[in-house]
Design a protein around this motif. Structure first.
Motif, short mmCIF file in Angstrom:
data_model
loop_
_atom_site.label_atom_id
_atom_site.label_comp_id
_atom_site.label_asym_id
_atom_site.label_seq_id
_atom_site.Cartn_x
_atom_site.Cartn_y
_atom_site.Cartn_z
N HIS A 108 0.86 -1.19 0.00
CA HIS A 108 0.00 0.00 0.00
C HIS A 108 0.90 1.24 0.00
O HIS A 108 2.11 1.14 0.21
N CYS A 110 -0.23 4.16 1.77
CA CYS A 110 -0.89 5.03 2.74
C CYS A 110 0.15 5.58 3.72
O CYS A 110 0.95 4.82 4.27
N ILE A 115 -3.62 -0.12 9.00
CA ILE A 115 -4.01 -1.35 8.33
C ILE A 115 -3.49 -2.53 9.14
O ILE A 115 -2.31 -2.59 9.49
N VAL A 137 -8.94 -2.35 7.59
CA VAL A 137 -8.47 -1.01 7.21
C VAL A 137 -9.31 0.03 7.95
O VAL A 137 -10.54 -0.02 7.93
N PHE A 140 -7.75 5.53 5.48
CA PHE A 140 -6.92 5.19 4.32
C PHE A 140 -6.89 6.37 3.36
O PHE A 140 -7.90 6.74 2.77
N LEU A 145 -4.15 -0.41 -2.46
CA LEU A 145 -3.94 -1.47 -1.48
C LEU A 145 -4.07 -2.78 -2.23
O LEU A 145 -5.09 -3.05 -2.86
#
Length: 253
Positions: A108, A110, A115, A137, A140, A145
């Motif tokens: 991901h 983020c 997560i 999650v 986000f 993802l």
């Protein structure tokens, strides 16, 4: 007679520890320290027995290879994460690249890693895989993802464009979710990709990747992997109860 004696001895042991617990607040420290050490040793053995019993008695059993397959299948596979317990079952705050084992990795972008990802135990009568994978999650703000699953070398052996690659998934989510599956095939300097959207109107979903139109160099296949891409996963919990692959020949027309 032997079973009766075993039960009698078991009750005596239980009564001994129950009595020790009742008197723990008044037991001299030296004796209490010895009892604690004995209890810790006993707890270790009991935990090991419980784990072994759970693995044998909970269905589906660990290591299960029961996989549905179409006619003409010449290779089937369930990744280890869905078959065997992981040494590290989960990550509470997953980094941008969270490797669960040698086959499965979560990616991901983020900035805040809100997560969580962990292996779970399947216990329903309808489950074929002993284990599942749960991704949770919260906030986000990233753009992607995805879960990457690398197929073993056996998947490339004898592989041709006349094959179809089938992926079967069993996915549950708390909120509606769009999931895309992208099959990646590295052959020489090139990587060919086929993208399909999963139909999550039911938990169980099967998709076939048709490779006939790809400009594959079959003699130079090096690596095959699948990316499962989750769209807008914010504030959602996704559980993948099963993931299997099979390779079968296209039906003659």
């Amino acid at each position: 007679m032997g079973k009766l004696l075993d039960r009698y001895n078991h009750r005596r042991v239980v009564d001994r520890w129950r009595k020790a617990l009742r008197k723990a607040d008044a037991t001299p420290e030296q004796q209490l320290r010895l009892q604690r050490d004995d209890a810790r040793k006993l707890r270790t053995l009991l935990d090991m027995l419980i784990q072994e019993a759970d693995n044998r008695l909970t269905h589906p059993r660990t290591g299960s290879t029961q996989i549905p397959k179409p006619l003409g299948t010449d290779w089937i596979w369930r990744p280890d994460l869905w078959r065997m317990p992981l040494s590290r079952p989960g990550v509470a705050s997953a980094p941008r690249k969270a490797q669960m084992d040698r086959q499965v990795t979560l990616f991901h972008d983020c900035a805040l890693a809100e997560i969580g990802i962990r292996q779970t135990r399947n216990t329903r009568d309808t489950d074929l895989a002993p284990y599942g994978l749960q991704v949770e999650v919260f906030g986000f703000s990233g753009s992607f993802l995805s879960l990457s699953v690398e197929l073993p070398p056996e998947a490339s052996q004898g592989f041709t464009r006349q094959h179809l690659v089938r992926v079967d998934t069993l996915i549950e989510s708390e909120l509606p979710l769009e999931v895309f599956a992208r099959l990646n095939i590295q052959n020489g300097p090139n990587t060919e990709q086929v993208l399909r959207k999963l139909d999550l109107s039911s938990q169980s979903c099967s998709i076939d990747f048709d490779l006939a139109h790809l400009p594959l160099n079959e003699a130079r296949l090096e690596k095959i992997w699948l990316d499962l891409i989750f769209e807008n996963p914010r504030m959602n919990r996704v559980k993948m109860r099963d993931l299997t692959f099979c390779r079968h020949h296209r039906a003659d027309l």
